[in-house]
Design an enzyme around this catalytic site. Structure first.
Site, PDB file in Angstrom:
ATOM      1  N   SER A 128       0.813  -1.173   0.141  1.00  0.00           N
ATOM      2  CA  SER A 128       0.053  -0.002  -0.027  1.00  0.00           C
ATOM      3  C   SER A 128       1.010   1.218   0.168  1.00  0.00           C
ATOM      4  O   SER A 128       1.736   1.315  -0.945  1.00  0.00           O
ATOM      5  CB  SER A 128      -0.947  -0.028   1.209  1.00  0.00           C
ATOM      6  N   ASP A 271      -8.495  -6.049  -5.517  1.00  0.00           N
ATOM      7  CA  ASP A 271      -8.386  -4.803  -4.885  1.00  0.00           C
ATOM      8  C   ASP A 271      -9.303  -3.657  -5.321  1.00  0.00           C
ATOM      9  O   ASP A 271      -9.268  -3.394  -6.477  1.00  0.00           O
ATOM     10  CB  ASP A 271      -6.946  -4.393  -4.836  1.00  0.00           C
ATOM     11  N   HIS A 304      -8.176  -5.134  -0.960  1.00  0.00           N
ATOM     12  CA  HIS A 304      -6.802  -4.512  -0.865  1.00  0.00           C
ATOM     13  C   HIS A 304      -5.962  -5.392   0.452  1.00  0.00           C
ATOM     14  O   HIS A 304      -4.996  -5.426   0.611  1.00  0.00           O
ATOM     15  CB  HIS A 304      -6.923  -3.074  -0.375  1.00  0.00           C
TER      16      HIS A 304
END
Length: 334
Positions: A128, A271, A304
């Site tokens: 991330s 995601d 995610h």
């Protein structure tokens, strides 16, 4: 747990020309002493920290003795983004959080490595926000990394990411319960409708006024509120929209082609935040001119957050990279 240590960065000038003196950069080391083994840098995500291994390490399923990133064979370094508060100190810089970019953090991480007499890295891995900073670090010093491993991230903030960062910033600056409310919104970006449906199945316990999904969201909001400071959340959230390694270059390809590292782009097929199609296009574009960029995909319904859940898949993807530890792949300054 690696002992939390501090480096003082005495002269840090940001992209916009702001000068900061004596910035404390907190870090941890896991595994052999620096200079005796290949170096792996692990970059944390938005609410993460430098505690990546050991009993309470947030990535301890991957990092540790006899794990995929084996601390018998690798020296693992992890920095805290200044202002994340893991050290218990909140630097003045977080009060002007919009002055800072992911590239600024990448620069200060490199300064930290120089202070530790580390010139080259066997690998940088981050998920991330941490993966975006990894891209920025590679762009800054394209010859100093052997393996770049950005996970569930992108080399730039898309309009979708920018929009959601803006919404988060609005909540953080206008809500009466900002940390909890922002986290509740964010959790819906980090998971998927399928993941939540499987987990909660529209259930509401007898006699309760809330559905299980609502209770779960409130729990995550309260949990972060109890361990995170508002100023830190504002800074970390803001950094997400500043990732863009093509800035000041003719194109993304121009800067990426300078990166000599083997690039292993790892996406999550579900995601909803850093969508996999963006990563597929990145790899497809660079494969026209680079032979050492590879695309990997985690299959998961969890969205995610799969990079923090699907450890078996992630381990299988990166295991071949870290099986090369016997090569003389590290260099330290004299």
């Amino acid at each position: 747990m690696g002992k939390l240590k501090k480096i003082i960065i005495s002269d840090w000038i940001t992209e916009n020309g702001k000068s900061h003196q004596n910035v404390p950069l907190f870090w941890q080391k896991f595994g052999p002493e620096i200079g005796t083994a290949p170096i792996v840098l692990v970059n944390h995500a938005l609410t993460g920290n430098s505690n990546v291994a050991g009993e309470n390490g947030w990535w301890n399923a991957l990092i540790g003795k006899n794990k995929t990133i084996d601390t018998n064979d690798f020296t693992v370094i992890a920095f805290n983004i200044p202002g994340n508060g893991f050290n218990g100190e909140y630097e003045n810089l977080i009060h002007n959080y919009k002055d800072f970019t992911a590239k600024d953090i990448a620069q200060i991480f490199w300064q930290g490595l120089i202070a530790l007499k580390i010139e080259n890295l066997f690998a940088i891995i981050g998920g991330s926000l941490g993966g975006g900073i990894a891209w920025e670090m590679a762009a800054l010093h394209p010859t100093k990394i052997e393996n770049l491993i950005p996970v569930a991230t992108d080399w730039k903030a898309t309009d979708w990411v920018i929009a959601n960062v803006w919404i988060q910033d609005q909540i953080l600056n206008n809500s009466d319960n900002p940390i909890s409310d922002a986290r509740i919104h964010a959790m819906l970006l980090y998971r998927t409708p399928q993941s939540l449906g499987l987990k909660f199945n529209r259930e509401k316990p007898a006699g309760e006024i809330r559905f299980l999904i609502e209770t779960w969201l409130l729990h995550h909001g309260e949990k972060l509120q109890n361990r995170f400071r508002l100023a830190s959340y504002k800074l970390m959230n803001h950094l997400l929209k500043t990732v863009d390694i093509s800035k000041n270059y003719q194109s993304f390809e121009a800067v990426a082609n300078e990166i000599q590292a083997n690039i292993h782009v790892i996406a999550v097929d579900s995601d909803l935040f850093f969508i996999p199609q963006e990563n597929r296009e990145t790899v497809s574009s660079l494969q026209q001119t680079k032979s050492n960029i590879f695309y990997h995909e985690i299959k998961s319904i969890h969205g995610h957050d799969a990079f923090l859940i699907e450890f078996e898949q992630l381990s299988k993807i990166i295991q071949p990279i870290f099986n090369t530890q016997k090569q003389p792949s590290y260099v330290t300054q004299n």
